[in-house]
Write a protein that holds these residues in place. Structure first.
Motif, short mmCIF file in Angstrom:
data_model
loop_
_atom_site.label_atom_id
_atom_site.label_comp_id
_atom_site.label_asym_id
_atom_site.label_seq_id
_atom_site.Cartn_x
_atom_site.Cartn_y
_atom_site.Cartn_z
N LEU A 191 -49.00 -56.99 -14.93
CA LEU A 191 -47.92 -56.38 -15.72
C LEU A 191 -48.47 -55.59 -16.92
N LYS A 245 -42.10 -62.57 -14.50
CA LYS A 245 -41.65 -62.20 -13.16
C LYS A 245 -41.93 -63.34 -12.18
N TYR A 282 -46.81 -63.22 -15.80
CA TYR A 282 -46.22 -62.88 -17.09
C TYR A 282 -47.15 -62.03 -17.94
N GLU A 337 -42.95 -64.13 -8.96
CA GLU A 337 -43.60 -63.42 -7.85
C GLU A 337 -43.44 -64.14 -6.52
N ARG A 357 -43.13 -59.63 -20.39
CA ARG A 357 -42.00 -60.10 -19.60
C ARG A 357 -42.50 -61.08 -18.54
#
Length: 486
Positions: free
Chosen positions: A113, A89, A84, A91, A87
């Motif tokens: 990110l 994600k 994070y 993984e 946003r």
């Protein structure tokens, strides 16, 4: 495509780490001291812009090292990874990778990110998605642990307190790892209790690997039966993170869940603690002595028919704190011990032994095994030899326990034969609990023989009482005859 040099080196390091940790885990499992508890584990990793690419690589090495120490598998530990920044994600899903090799490879491919720090959103995502059955997590069960490990180096840009509480309420145990300039307040808001076990801080990502061992141990459930860290009298059975006691064939587990009743029944016992309350003991240590007494009481079957317990405290004078048989349950007995006031002053051990024999055991039950547990922390100021000899001649089983400056020669003089089974010494009051574990005042190798011995003693005592009555009757008759003759 040929992998870049940093990625190649990362994979090489992970492979080496996997071999090392597999060996350690294999050794622990072979020793029987560590068992893997089924766990659903999700890493929640901060990759905001404050985390430089090289630092994020170090985080991935840390994740891989922890994974390599786990017992990964569908019925063991399942692993997910949430990445994070601004946003979030998903993984690595728990349903996707079920082997260490696959997990390590997936971790090595995660990219940062590099935006903001929405830690609250990441926790909510983990709660809603990563820990869902759709993503491979198991249904909520007392047999499966739910664990989240959060790694962050900054201050969240959203609220974490409420969402972390919701996650904990859902049964997720949260570990919070802070790096560098992290906000410690938010770490504590996220982590589970006790905070000392669930909040960690490292100065930089370069030393985050030092936490690897802690998290391997966190997922390692010790086999308390194998380590000996239990108080079962006969048989210990391991359970996840705990144990339960059982008994050998023919024996019955008692209500305390630890000790066993013999097939021939339990011989009753009259036990008296003779406790040194002299000034050398000191108040804080006297409290430890009281806890030690209650630790031994816990091992007895206190009741009207079985174990009776008395307590004598001595210093320059002697006081019967409570006589045998006053309390017939452990709760009242232990409360009475806790209320005992500390005497201070001198150390008249000989006087205490004479008082115990003449004034406490004179009210003991006929035909019952009689035991005295004498505790002291120093040299007696009076002679103990005659009193100790008399006690043993009267059939008392004498245990001698010494701490600190207690004289071993005096302890051995008090103790019954064989002295090695009845004499204990430690230099430190804090180690007295170990003596309590070893001290088996009602131990009998053959309980049936113990019962037979007690019955024999009872017959002897009854016979002696009957003989005394006959002698008294004969004396009265002789006196009457003498009066008639006169």
């Amino acid at each position: 495509m040929t992998p870049t040099v940093p990625l190649f080196l990362l994979l090489l390091g992970l492979i080496g780490a996997q071999a090392t940790f597999d060996q350690r885990m294999a050794a622990a499992m072979a020793a029987g001291l560590c068992k893997a508890r089924p766990t659903d584990l999700v890493f929640i990793v901060d990759s905001s812009r404050s985390v430089r690419p090289s630092e994020f690589e170090q985080v991935k090495v840390f994740l891989a090292n922890v994974i390599n120490g786990l017992n990964v598998g569908p019925n063991a530990t399942r692993v997910g990874v949430v990445n994070y920044a601004s946003r979030v994600k998903n993984e690595v899903s728990m349903k996707t990778h079920r082997t260490k090799t696959a997990l390590v490879k997936a971790v090595s491919k995660i990219e940062p990110l590099s935006t903001g720090t929405m830690t609250g959103s990441a926790i909510q995502f983990a709660l809603n998605v990563a820990f869902s059955e759709a993503e491979g997590a198991r249904a909520k069960s007392p047999d499966v642990s739910k664990v989240a490990i959060i790694v962050t180096d900054g201050r969240p840009q959203d609220n974490v307190k409420d969402v972390a509480q919701r996650a904990r309420d859902a049964g997720i145990e949260i570990f919070a790892i802070g790096v560098g300039r992290v906000d410690m307040t938010t770490l504590r808001q996220m982590a589970s209790e006790p905070l000392d076990d669930h909040v960690d801080y490292v100065e930089s990502y370069s030393v985050i690997e030092k936490l690897t061992k802690k998290f391997q141990e966190a997922f390692c459930v010790s086999d308390l039966c194998a380590t000996g860290d239990h108080d079962c009298q006969q048989v210990c059975i391991s359970t996840p993170g705990s144990y339960k006691c059982a008994c050998k064939d023919g024996f019955t587990l008692k209500d305390d869940g630890r000790t066993c009743s013999a097939p021939c029944g339990n011989a009753a016992i009259d036990a008296v603690f003779v406790i040194d309350g002299s000034k050398s003991v000191r108040p804080e240590n006297f409290e430890l002595v009281k806890k030690w007494i209650n630790q031994i009481i816990d091992k007895l079957e206190v009741s009207e028919k079985n174990a009776h317990v008395g307590l004598v405290q001595y210093s320059s004078t002697v006081n019967t704190e409570f006589p045998l048989g006053r309390y017939n349950n452990k709760k009242d007995l232990k409360e009475a011990v806790k209320k005992m006031d500390y005497m201070e002053r001198g150390t008249m051990t000989g006087m205490a032994l004479r008082h115990t024999v003449d004034n406490v055991f004179n009210n003991a039950r006929p035909g019952v095994q009689k035991v005295a547990i004498v505790f002291t922390d120093g040299r007696s100021q009076d002679y103990i030899g005659d009193a100790a000899k008399k006690a043993k001649e009267l059939g008392l089983k004498m245990y001698a326990v010494g701490v600190g400056n207690a004289l071993e020669s005096e302890l051995k003089q008090i103790a019954s034969e064989p002295i090695g089974d009845h004499y204990f010494y430690t230099a430190d009051f804090k180690a007295m609990s170990e003596i309590a574990k070893k001290l088996q005042i009602n131990k009998c190798e053959d309980p049936c023989e113990c019962d037979s011995l007690v019955k024999f003693q009872k017959k002897v005592e009854d016979a002696l009482q009957a003989l005394n009555k006959k002698l008294e009757s004969m004396s009265k008759r002789i006196a009457l005859l003498e009066n008639k003759i006169v």
